[in-house]
Design a protein around this motif. Structure first.
Motif, PDB file in Angstrom:
ATOM      1  N   PRO A  90      45.492  32.544  30.415  1.00 38.86           N
ATOM      2  CA  PRO A  90      44.688  32.953  31.743  1.00 38.86           C
ATOM      3  C   PRO A  90      43.891  34.085  31.277  1.00 38.86           C
ATOM      4  O   PRO A  90      42.769  34.378  31.518  1.00 38.86           O
ATOM      5  CB  PRO A  90      45.559  32.886  32.660  1.00 38.86           C
ATOM      6  N   ILE A  91      44.785  35.276  30.527  1.00 39.04           N
ATOM      7  CA  ILE A  91      43.992  36.279  30.288  1.00 39.04           C
ATOM      8  C   ILE A  91      42.763  36.248  29.390  1.00 39.04           C
ATOM      9  O   ILE A  91      41.916  37.015  29.533  1.00 39.04           O
ATOM     10  CB  ILE A  91      45.100  37.274  29.606  1.00 39.04           C
TER      11      ILE A  91
ATOM     12  N   TYR B 290      54.914  25.485  31.966  1.00 41.36           N
ATOM     13  CA  TYR B 290      54.021  25.185  32.817  1.00 41.36           C
ATOM     14  C   TYR B 290      54.027  23.689  32.825  1.00 41.36           C
ATOM     15  O   TYR B 290      54.066  23.112  34.077  1.00 41.36           O
ATOM     16  CB  TYR B 290      52.640  25.631  32.287  1.00 41.36           C
TER      17      TYR B 290
ATOM     18  N   MET C 263      55.559  37.869  30.874  1.00 42.81           N
ATOM     19  CA  MET C 263      53.937  38.052  30.411  1.00 42.81           C
ATOM     20  C   MET C 263      53.195  38.833  31.605  1.00 42.81           C
ATOM     21  O   MET C 263      52.183  39.584  31.317  1.00 42.81           O
ATOM     22  CB  MET C 263      53.372  36.703  30.495  1.00 42.81           C
TER      23      MET C 263
ATOM     24  N   GLU D 242      50.755  41.809  31.302  1.00 42.99           N
ATOM     25  CA  GLU D 242      49.499  42.100  31.928  1.00 42.99           C
ATOM     26  C   GLU D 242      49.567  43.244  32.821  1.00 42.99           C
ATOM     27  O   GLU D 242      48.209  44.012  32.740  1.00 42.99           O
ATOM     28  CB  GLU D 242      49.165  40.625  32.753  1.00 42.99           C
TER      29      GLU D 242
ATOM     30  N   GLN E 210      45.774  37.547  35.759  1.00 46.69           N
ATOM     31  CA  GLN E 210      45.753  36.134  35.572  1.00 46.69           C
ATOM     32  C   GLN E 210      47.037  35.455  35.305  1.00 46.69           C
ATOM     33  O   GLN E 210      47.280  34.246  35.186  1.00 46.69           O
ATOM     34  CB  GLN E 210      44.886  36.130  34.328  1.00 46.69           C
TER      35      GLN E 210
ATOM     36  N   LEU F  37      48.622  32.660  37.229  1.00 41.14           N
ATOM     37  CA  LEU F  37      48.275  31.033  37.137  1.00 41.14           C
ATOM     38  C   LEU F  37      49.196  30.325  36.268  1.00 41.14           C
ATOM     39  O   LEU F  37      49.011  29.433  36.015  1.00 41.14           O
ATOM     40  CB  LEU F  37      46.653  31.216  36.389  1.00 41.14           C
ATOM     41  N   LEU F  38      50.249  31.211  35.441  1.00 36.78           N
ATOM     42  CA  LEU F  38      50.936  30.525  34.728  1.00 36.78           C
ATOM     43  C   LEU F  38      52.175  29.979  35.525  1.00 36.78           C
ATOM     44  O   LEU F  38      52.864  29.289  34.846  1.00 36.78           O
ATOM     45  CB  LEU F  38      51.954  31.585  33.815  1.00 36.78           C
TER      46      LEU F  38
END
Ligand SMILES: [Zn+2]
Lengths: 195, 232
Positions: free
Chosen positions: A108-109, A150, B88, B92, B223, B226-227
């Protein structure tokens, strides 16, 4: 004309200006016929290769050969990052199910989310088809692991067995030459030894 | 800065760069957050792992310095499932909020501890560890909150029925319609994950920290949220 051909070759991975120039002179001076074939094949492929509407791999037809093959089971679905991964798995001749190609991994980054990977299509598939097992064959990288996690969370809502391909010591390889992360992974993923 | 030898670091993000190279973001002990080019790194047989304490050497005068050497200084640690996603998320936060090449010595130690304990914690405890990491990060950036006093300087009433409201970047105000009990505010003083709050309290702490981070993150949400797969 020569200059634009030079530039065009630079679109290939690993090809810089020097290599491009070598290609150009080779084709012009020594192999015009090869060059013509290359040009024709390129145009053909660029115009006609698309993505299989079922598994998203590269295909000339709407449904690729693997998806259209009735001798392969529909109950197993193997999720891979790229079409090249399919090629690699196919060479082992051990897998007889179908595939799903993500064309990348979740990041997503960098702007790559679930929809870019077609995960809503995958969810639809799990919903509509009689899939008994989903095999997560994304790479053994952090990104591949995140993607597998996911997908497994998404797949949990369906009655489907979720498996992850094993990672570890290469066959024929010796323990002392494997890096510590591989050894750790191989140990934690050990299984019962059947006699 | 011409050449740095074997400085402690963690890899926090990587992306492809040209054909065979990688753009690597590191959180280092002495130089804070720094982006380096790993030339030919994509072909490496033993790629640099995230969540592993390493030592890196780098050099270069330009904006984009080059990674020269990496030594692993840690045991293998594979974060899996939820723990991996939380890691993660922490990465970020660092990538987004830290100034480039500004050292944050204390935060580096705290991140190291956080990563170290993450694989050993259960689900609730790992979320709690992340909240405490956020607290440390916010304090280091100068956005620490007084969890012992309200905005008027009165001591926080730690009884469960005593409710407070969070006022952005100011502190806590006592209000009967507040969502945060004094009891939960007191929990945020914790320095380790030994006493994990209950699910309700964890939610309140999550929302509180989300509100605290919001002005720093601006309009671009994190972001890595969203994971987390969620049925919509
Ligand atoms: Zn197909």
């Amino acid at each position: 004309m020569i200059e634009s051909l030079n530039k065009a070759f630079c679109a290939l991975p690993g090809v810089g200006k020097k290599t491009a120039q070598r290609f150009v002179y080779h084709l012009l001076e020594r192999n015009r016929e090869g060059g013509m074939n290359l040009a024709k094949a390129l145009v053909d492929a660029m115009e006609h290769v698309k993505h299989c509407s079922s598994c998203r791999t590269l295909s000339e037809k709407d449904i690729c050969n693997i998806c259209a093959n009735n001798n392969r089971t529909n109950t197993q679905l193997c999720v891979v990052e790229t079409p090249t991964d399919i090629h690699a798995i196919e060479q082992s001749h051990i897998y007889k199910g179908k595939y799903f190609v993500l064309s990348g991994y979740l990041s997503p980054i960098d702007g790559i989310g679930a929809s870019e990977l077609g995960l809503d299509e995958l969810e639809q598939k799990l919903h509509q088809q009689d899939i008994e097992e989903i095999i997560l064959a994304t790479n053994a990288t952090i990104e591949g692991e995140v993607t597998a996690h996911y997908i497994s969370n998404m797949a949990k809502q369906f009655e489907v067995r979720i498996t992850r391909i094993a990672h570890g010591i290469p066959i024929g390889g010796e323990l002392e030459y494997a890096d510590i992360n591989t050894i750790a992974h191989a140990l934690s993923g050990r299984k019962d030894y059947d006699l | 800065m011409a050449k740095i030898d074997l400085t402690p670091a963690f890899l926090i993000h990587r992306r492809a760069f040209k054909d065979t190279s990688l753009l690597l973001d590191f959180f280092t002990q002495e130089h804070g957050k720094i982006r380096l080019v790993g030339r030919g790194s994509r072909k490496s047989k033993a790629p640099i792992q995230m969540f592993q304490h390493i030592k890196i050497s780098f050099s270069g005068k330009s904006d984009l310095k080059s990674l020269n050497d990496v030594e692993v200084d840690d045991q293998p640690r594979s974060l899996q499932g939820e723990a991996l996603i939380l890691g993660m998320y922490a990465n970020e936060l660092i990538a987004r909020l830290l100034q480039d090449q500004d050292p944050y010595f204390e935060l580096f130690e705290i991140y190291k501890q956080f990563i170290n304990q993450l694989p050993k914690l259960g689900k609730q405890a790992s979320y709690w560890a992340l909240r405490l990491f956020e607290n440390s990060l916010l304090s280091e950036l100068g956005y620490g909150l007084d969890f012992e006093h309200d905005v008027n300087g009165d001591e926080i009433d730690t009884r469960i029925e005593c409710k407070y409201e969070y006022q952005s970047q100011v502190g806590f105000t006592k209000r009967s319609i507040g969502k945060i009990s004094g009891n939960t505010i007191q929990l945020m003083l914790a320095e380790d994950v030994l006493n994990t709050p209950n699910v309700e309290q964890l939610k309140v702490c999550r929302d509180l920290n989300r509100a605290r981070l919001h002005p720093l993150l601006g309009n671009k949400p994190l972001q890595s949220r969203l994971l987390f797969w969620s049925k919509n």
